[in-house]
Design an enzyme around this catalytic site. Sequence first.
Site, PDB file in Angstrom:
ATOM      1  N   GLU A  48      -1.920 -15.523   0.422  1.00 55.82           N
ATOM      2  CA  GLU A  48      -3.339 -15.817   0.599  1.00 55.82           C
ATOM      3  C   GLU A  48      -3.708 -16.916  -0.404  1.00 55.82           C
ATOM      4  O   GLU A  48      -3.409 -16.791  -1.587  1.00 55.82           O
ATOM      5  CB  GLU A  48      -4.171 -14.566   0.346  1.00 55.82           C
ATOM      6  CG  GLU A  48      -3.871 -13.419   1.294  1.00 55.82           C
ATOM      7  CD  GLU A  48      -4.615 -12.159   0.902  1.00 55.82           C
ATOM      8  OE1 GLU A  48      -5.865 -12.128   1.009  1.00 55.82           O
ATOM      9  OE2 GLU A  48      -3.952 -11.215   0.450  1.00 55.82           O
TER      10      GLU A  48
ATOM     11  N   ARG B 157       7.519  -3.510  -5.018  1.00 55.72           N
ATOM     12  CA  ARG B 157       6.997  -4.691  -5.697  1.00 55.72           C
ATOM     13  C   ARG B 157       7.491  -4.732  -7.138  1.00 55.72           C
ATOM     14  O   ARG B 157       7.980  -3.733  -7.676  1.00 55.72           O
ATOM     15  CB  ARG B 157       5.471  -4.712  -5.664  1.00 55.72           C
ATOM     16  CG  ARG B 157       4.816  -3.571  -6.416  1.00 55.72           C
ATOM     17  CD  ARG B 157       3.305  -3.686  -6.403  1.00 55.72           C
ATOM     18  NE  ARG B 157       2.862  -4.863  -7.127  1.00 55.72           N
ATOM     19  CZ  ARG B 157       1.622  -5.314  -7.109  1.00 55.72           C
ATOM     20  NH1 ARG B 157       0.701  -4.709  -6.372  1.00 55.72           N
ATOM     21  NH2 ARG B 157       1.286  -6.368  -7.805  1.00 55.72           N
TER      22      ARG B 157
ATOM     23  N   LYS C  46      -4.066 -10.821  -9.022  1.00 51.30           N
ATOM     24  CA  LYS C  46      -4.691 -12.146  -8.965  1.00 51.30           C
ATOM     25  C   LYS C  46      -6.166 -12.085  -9.366  1.00 51.30           C
ATOM     26  O   LYS C  46      -6.680 -13.021  -9.983  1.00 51.30           O
ATOM     27  CB  LYS C  46      -4.536 -12.748  -7.563  1.00 51.30           C
ATOM     28  CG  LYS C  46      -3.213 -13.451  -7.358  1.00 51.30           C
ATOM     29  CD  LYS C  46      -3.224 -14.393  -6.181  1.00 51.30           C
ATOM     30  CE  LYS C  46      -3.202 -13.698  -4.867  1.00 51.30           C
ATOM     31  NZ  LYS C  46      -3.023 -14.617  -3.729  1.00 51.30           N
TER      32      LYS C  46
END
Length: 559
Positions: free
Chosen positions: A35, A261, A271
């Site tokens: 994104e 992850r 983020k």
Amino acid sequence: MTTDTTAAPNFIRNQIREEIEAGKVTKIVTRFPPEPNGFLHIGHAKSICLNFGLAEQFGGDCHLRFDDTNPAKEEQAYIDAIKEDVKWLGFEWAGDVRFASDYFDQLYVWAQHLIREGKAYVDDLSPDEIREYRGTLTEPGKPSPYRERSAEENLDLLERMRVGEFAEGGKVLRAKIDMAAPNINLRDPILYRVRHAHHHQTGDAWKIYPSYDFTHGQSDALEGVTHSVCTLEFEDHRPLYEWFLDNLPVPARPRQIEFARLNLNYTLTSKRKLKLLVDKNIVDGWDDPRLPTISGMRRRGYTPASIRKFCDMIGVTRADGGLVDIAMLTHAIRSDLEDNAQRAMCVLKPLKVVLTNVAEDHEDVYEVPGHPAREDMAVRQVPFNRELWIDADDFMEEPPKKFFRLAPGKEVRLRNSYVIRCDEVIKDDAGEIQELRCSVDFDTLGKNPEGRKVKGVIHWVSAKHGVPMEVRLYDNLFMVEQPDRDKDADFLEHLNPDSLTVCQAIGEPSLAEALPESRFQFERVGYFCADRHDCLNGKLVFNRTVGLKDSWAKIKKKG
């Protein structure tokens, strides 16, 4: 460039190999779908190396596709930075850069298809009401009063949403699945929201934007992706991913595979929280060398090879292995720089040394290897004369027993040069040491002194020829292993006040010509990188990448 994908456990690689051997797939297509709402970080690097590495190993393609469905938080600057990061890591995407917005027309047609099939409806409930009606993990949801609108009414309302007739939050399009489903993601998820936002790719053409869940799988299908690799937090979304594929006339059927992850200690990879650090000017932009962003690590001096090696070391599994020790990351860069960084001498805390038995006009120039094991690196010209700089930490007036550096009446060897003895300490009126008066044993160049043993070796720089420079010593940005572990506490409370120390240092003359991003081992000090911004603008600045000691190598030996 070839990525080593064979050294560490990688269950996805093993699955794909089995599928190819069984003839289930002939050519794999993966994708990296960031994104564009921030800079990439080390967690994204793991995904990049995985997706591009799999395509590379099995002769397939990997697409770079921006999932640009939330224009209010997206910027062209993020898109540019992400493309640069992927290229810098050494990967090439197949074909043109892709955007989810490339498929907005098709997604809208498919939304209309679901409405006609009785599998989607326009809902007037407010966001709070939708949450209330959705139920909980232990209680089923309840249907919206607008759930049974006719297809004709829903199609009309959707079109009016598209052209901007309704306010944001006024209406949404939802899939009609099962409000009692155990998986909350299947309780009539939202497909479209009204957003009067300008889009960096489509301009003002749309007043509604699709949800990530509705966009992602269909974009995969349109691109012919065979393996849609994502992290474990999307495991609960996989039934929805598959429901869309089952209920839409998609041209292909990708398979979603989840992996664990990366969680790195002393590090944040949110983020949102990284953006907060940037917005509050706690750090110097997204590429601050203390951040785990790829651009920050690059500025600090990490190499693409070291990041790829680290990602290979940690492997790819479905098990949440907890925190990865940051010492693994520093081991990867240290081992790379040990083999490839040119050597140089730099004094971080300059202390003047006057060699009293050296003539004022005396000057030698030593030819010193650029690297002790690399004949391909240029030889350094290191001048020697009467006045030198040494590091203040290499001198003590009253040294402890095992201090083998310089002290009054004691001897030490200057690296690549003579043995010297400290004869006198010069202080100012406040008692601060200003310089040392020393003498040289001229019979010790390249050989040991007669009849005595000198254990210490220190680095030094010619006072006449030394180059002034700024050296930035970076440390962990946070003082605790998991700065955001306590969700109710402010993670900013754990900031390390000593994460950056700036030194006005003096380096050997060869460093004056350092190009941006050139890497060095400052002998006896650590590994450093010429700052990619400041050095480009004529200011000589070096960032410490990592120290010389390898804690991970010691941990492995103990294990």
